[in-house]
Scaffold this active site. Structure first.
Site, PDB file in Angstrom:
ATOM      1  N   LYS A 152     -32.245 -11.337  -9.741  1.00  0.00           N
ATOM      2  CA  LYS A 152     -33.088 -11.145 -10.923  1.00  0.00           C
ATOM      3  C   LYS A 152     -32.824 -12.318 -11.874  1.00  0.00           C
ATOM      4  O   LYS A 152     -31.872 -12.316 -12.641  1.00  0.00           O
ATOM      5  CB  LYS A 152     -32.765  -9.793 -11.585  1.00  0.00           C
TER       6      LYS A 152
ATOM      7  N   LEU B 127     -37.255 -16.269 -18.807  1.00  0.00           N
ATOM      8  CA  LEU B 127     -37.581 -17.517 -19.503  1.00  0.00           C
ATOM      9  C   LEU B 127     -37.692 -18.709 -18.558  1.00  0.00           C
ATOM     10  O   LEU B 127     -38.248 -19.746 -18.939  1.00  0.00           O
ATOM     11  CB  LEU B 127     -36.531 -17.814 -20.582  1.00  0.00           C
TER      12      LEU B 127
ATOM     13  N   CYS C 128     -22.705 -22.543 -21.101  1.00  0.00           N
ATOM     14  CA  CYS C 128     -21.693 -21.550 -21.507  1.00  0.00           C
ATOM     15  C   CYS C 128     -20.364 -22.211 -21.860  1.00  0.00           C
ATOM     16  O   CYS C 128     -19.655 -21.759 -22.749  1.00  0.00           O
ATOM     17  CB  CYS C 128     -21.465 -20.536 -20.385  1.00  0.00           C
TER      18      CYS C 128
ATOM     19  N   THR D 134     -29.118 -13.648 -13.306  1.00  0.00           N
ATOM     20  CA  THR D 134     -28.785 -15.040 -13.625  1.00  0.00           C
ATOM     21  C   THR D 134     -29.534 -15.540 -14.861  1.00  0.00           C
ATOM     22  O   THR D 134     -30.574 -15.002 -15.238  1.00  0.00           O
ATOM     23  CB  THR D 134     -29.081 -15.955 -12.418  1.00  0.00           C
TER      24      THR D 134
ATOM     25  N   GLU E  23     -19.727 -13.684 -16.008  1.00  0.00           N
ATOM     26  CA  GLU E  23     -19.513 -15.016 -16.585  1.00  0.00           C
ATOM     27  C   GLU E  23     -20.351 -15.052 -17.851  1.00  0.00           C
ATOM     28  O   GLU E  23     -21.569 -15.112 -17.797  1.00  0.00           O
ATOM     29  CB  GLU E  23     -19.939 -16.099 -15.587  1.00  0.00           C
TER      30      GLU E  23
ATOM     31  N   GLU F  97     -21.123 -18.513 -30.495  1.00  0.00           N
ATOM     32  CA  GLU F  97     -21.772 -19.417 -29.547  1.00  0.00           C
ATOM     33  C   GLU F  97     -23.180 -19.737 -30.029  1.00  0.00           C
ATOM     34  O   GLU F  97     -23.966 -18.833 -30.318  1.00  0.00           O
ATOM     35  CB  GLU F  97     -21.833 -18.766 -28.163  1.00  0.00           C
TER      36      GLU F  97
END
Length: 505
Positions: A184, A188, A294, A158, A259, A393
């Protein structure tokens, strides 16, 4: 209110229901991105710890956790939700310390975390009654039904932008389905995910049902993705890392749901009506969570006839956004998550300028904030479709603007991207909104809004934004194996082969 006098808990890895020191005893610093200060550390897992966690998960499936019904699993999920609510002020503050997002946003995230666990508790309960549902067949001699069983041990990787919430989007349906999970989170921002381990201990979740490994991607995430005894990987993050995860899983023909990134459009037509309402949805769609979303609608596609007036309105709303210490309740733009992300976003802005775009507003550190990874909300105009800022992005508070004359041109610009996560259309014409909804090459469409997200509808994209769906019933299906069971229900012989002569007594 934020709990400002909070201490950062010192945690180990959460394996088999217990806190366990990493095999190599490594730890990583926690940097508060709003102050650039080191405020603690987290354990750093390696492949050895992954092996131990996988073994614990497999034992859980073969033992206590694997024997639970959906209704029994639901009780644990509701208990977790209750604990999240109980610890909400503390968890929200920890999330703000770790990620730099405004406390008001982190506080709302905790509400969503609790709601998501409650939602999947309901689905887990309902799963029991859906087992062995008869399937009509055209041959009366047979009966058939389907069993929905947990896929097995699942690896959940994630991101850092919504640390506990994105983890919950995977953990809640995985546990609801009866899988044993290894989470996991991003190195950060891992504090609240580790606190989820403490919550699981508090509610008595069977050991090994959920294991939490913090650490670096190459050292912990990669061994998890390629582990031969992990039955599925669910990943949210960058497209580049998604390719690596998919490649590793492919070696074992392991199912994957991804995703990934986005470069989502927001298309505004001249019949939008109230420009202030449209401007607020525009800034919410791109500047919420510092643009670190996202699905952020970071490409503003404006009908030419209202472009000048709308940009004036947008500027007023953007200048009114409060950028401050994220712990202030009325803060609406905090810091980016890390120095690396801060420098990356500034580089995007400087490249846009060098390519000939105009920085209409923002693009630098706010003058009143001398420390922390803060960047002003940024509006870029005079953009063409070959520019990096249009194509890639950014994952920061940066929106780029293009204009169009016709609906056809708007659709072409909206779909001019390798990504396909979200898209928004703002118009008072219902038929036009319906046409664009069908035309958008995306997994999510917002009409007269941008970014509202609920745990009941499906979430996911197409093209390079990945595949598979999270949330809703679709999120649960991610973690279920569908097993067909067919029974011959007749006393008569099948009769396909000629019967041999009767045996002599």
């Amino acid at each position: 209110m934020a709990v400002t006098n909070i201490c950062i808990p010192i945690r180990q890895l959460f394996i088999d229901g217990e806190w366990r020191e990493p095999v190599k005893k490594n730890r990583l610093p926690i940097i508060n991105p709003a102050t650039e200060e080191t405020i603690g550390d987290i354990p750093a897992a390696t492949a050895e710890d992954v092996d131990i966690a996988v073994e614990a998960a497999r034992r859980a499936l073969a033992g206590e956790w694997g024997s639970k019904t959906g209704a029994q699993r639901a009780k644990y999920l509701r208990a977790i939700a209750s604990k999240v609510k109980e610890r909400k002020p503390e968890l929200g503050t920890l999330e703000t310390f770790d990620s730099g997002k405004p406390w008001a946003e982190a506080d709302a995230d905790m509400d969503d975390v609790a709601a998501c666990f409650e939602y999947y508790a309901d689905l887990a309960e309902a799963l029991d009654s859906k087992q062995k549902t008869p399937i009509p067949l055209h041959l009366d001699q047979f009966k058939s039904y389907v069993l929905k069983e947990p896929l097995g041990v699942v690896g959940l990787i994630t991101p850092w932008n919504y640390p506990l919430l994105m983890a919950t989007w995977k953990v809640a349906p995985a546990l609801a389905a009866g899988c044993a999970a290894i989470l996991k989170p991003s190195e950060l921002a891992s504090i609240t995910c580790l606190e989820l381990g403490e919550i699981c201990r508090d509610v008595g979740l069977p050991p090994g049902a959920l294991n939490i490994l913090t650490g670096l991607g190459p050292e912990a995430g990669s061994p998890l993705a390629s582990h031969p005894h992990v039955d599925k990987i669910a990943f949210t993050g960058s497209a580049a890392t998604g390719v690596k995860v998919m490649t590793a899983a492919a070696q074992l023909v392991k199912p994957v749901s991804l995703e990934l990134g986005g470069k989502s459009p927001i298309v505004i037509f001249e019949d939008v009506g109230n420009l202030d309402i449209a401007a607020e949805w525009t800034i919410f769609g791109c500047f919420f969570n510092g643009g670190q979303v996202c699905s952020a609608t970071s490409r503003l596609i404006l009908q030419e006839s209202i472009a000048a007036e709308f940009l004036d309105t947008l500027l007023k709303w953007t200048k009114n956004i409060k950028i401050s210490d994220p712990l202030e309740e009325d803060c609406r733009l905090g810091s980016l998550v890390s120095r690396g992300q801060y420098e990356k976003v500034l580089k995007f802005i400087s490249t846009a300028k060098s390519e000939g775009a105009t920085i209409l507003y923002g693009g630098q550190r706010p003058e009143h904030l001398k420390k922390g990874y803060f960047i002003e909300p940024t509006i870029i105009t005079d953009v063409n479709t070959s520019m990096q800022v249009w194509k890639e992005e950014i994952f920061g508070p940066v929106i780029c603007v293009k204009t169009f004359k016709t609906e056809e041109e708007a659709i072409e610009l909206a779909n001019d991207t390798h990504y396909g996560l979200g898209a928004a259309v703002l118009s008072k014409d219902p038929k036009r909104c319906e046409r664009l909804t069908k035309a958008f090459q995306s997994g999510i469409v917002w009409i007269n809004c941008s970014q509202p997200t609920f745990c009941q509808p499906p979430w996911g994209g197409k093209k390079r934004s990945g595949f598979g769906r999270e949330l809703g019933e679709w999120g649960l299906e991610n973690y279920l194996n569908i097993k067909q069971v067919t029974q011959y229900d007749s006393e008569d012989p099948w009769g396909w082969y000629k019967s041999p002569a009767p045996s002599k007594m």
